[in-house]
Design a protein around this motif. Sequence first.
Motif, mmCIF file in Angstrom:
data_model
loop_
_atom_site.group_PDB
_atom_site.id
_atom_site.type_symbol
_atom_site.label_atom_id
_atom_site.label_comp_id
_atom_site.label_asym_id
_atom_site.label_seq_id
_atom_site.Cartn_x
_atom_site.Cartn_y
_atom_site.Cartn_z
ATOM 1 N N UNK A 34 9.300 5.701 2.326
ATOM 2 C CA UNK A 34 8.919 6.027 0.942
ATOM 3 C C UNK A 34 9.921 6.967 0.274
ATOM 4 N N UNK A 35 10.459 7.914 1.012
ATOM 5 C CA UNK A 35 11.391 8.884 0.425
ATOM 6 C C UNK A 35 12.791 8.315 0.243
ATOM 7 N N UNK A 39 11.271 5.583 -6.069
ATOM 8 C CA UNK A 39 10.851 4.915 -7.298
ATOM 9 C C UNK A 39 10.209 3.569 -6.966
ATOM 10 N N UNK A 40 10.901 2.750 -6.198
ATOM 11 C CA UNK A 40 10.420 1.396 -5.907
ATOM 12 C C UNK A 40 9.452 1.382 -4.729
ATOM 13 N N UNK A 44 2.543 4.169 -4.042
ATOM 14 C CA UNK A 44 2.023 3.287 -5.088
ATOM 15 C C UNK A 44 2.790 1.968 -5.108
ATOM 16 N N UNK A 45 4.106 2.039 -5.015
ATOM 17 C CA UNK A 45 4.934 0.837 -5.014
ATOM 18 C C UNK A 45 4.608 -0.077 -3.848
ATOM 19 N N UNK A 47 1.746 -0.219 -2.221
ATOM 20 C CA UNK A 47 0.416 -0.800 -2.467
ATOM 21 C C UNK A 47 0.530 -1.959 -3.456
ATOM 22 N N UNK A 48 1.353 -1.798 -4.478
ATOM 23 C CA UNK A 48 1.516 -2.868 -5.464
ATOM 24 C C UNK A 48 2.195 -4.092 -4.858
ATOM 25 N N UNK A 49 3.073 -3.898 -3.888
ATOM 26 C CA UNK A 49 3.668 -5.043 -3.187
ATOM 27 C C UNK A 49 2.570 -5.819 -2.470
ATOM 28 N N UNK A 50 1.629 -5.100 -1.878
ATOM 29 C CA UNK A 50 0.511 -5.771 -1.214
ATOM 30 C C UNK A 50 -0.393 -6.468 -2.235
ATOM 31 N N UNK A 51 -0.546 -5.889 -3.417
ATOM 32 C CA UNK A 51 -1.330 -6.545 -4.471
ATOM 33 C C UNK A 51 -0.656 -7.862 -4.871
#
Length: 138
Positions: A34-35, A39-40, A44-45, A47-51
Amino acid sequence: MSSSVIKAGFIAAAVANISGVLLFSKGLTNTVLMETDPVVMSSFGLIMIMVWGLAYLAAAFTQANLKWFAAAFAVEKLVYVICWLTWISSHSLSDVYQQDLFAGIFYGIYGVNDAAFMLFFVWVYLKSAKAPVDTART
C-alpha cells in the motif's frame, strides 16, 4: 463467439482481481504494497479493485449483450496499465522485493495481468459489436 469462453474469461478476471488483491496484500494488511503506491494501491484502492472483480463476476452471469460492459472494463484496465507503466518506469522493483516478496511480485505482474484482461475485454467488445443483436437478451 463462444459464450462459455466469455463467461470463463469474466470469471477469471474476477478471480484475478479478488484473490490477487487478497493474496498479495496479505488480506489487506501488507503495508509495503500500500505504501509503495499510496494513490493507486491504498487500502481503498485495493478494495475498489475487488469491487471491479465483483462487477466482472456479475457480467459473467448476465444474459444481456456484454458489448458495453466489455468496453467499460477495457477502459478501466487501460487506466491501470497506464498507472503501472508510469510507476514501473520511475521506481525500483528490486527495492520493493527487498521490502516484501508479495509486494514485489504484485508490482512486477499487475500491469501485465491487467493488459492481458484489457485485451480480452477488447476482444469481447469487438466480437459483440459484430454479433447480431438479440433483442430478447437485452
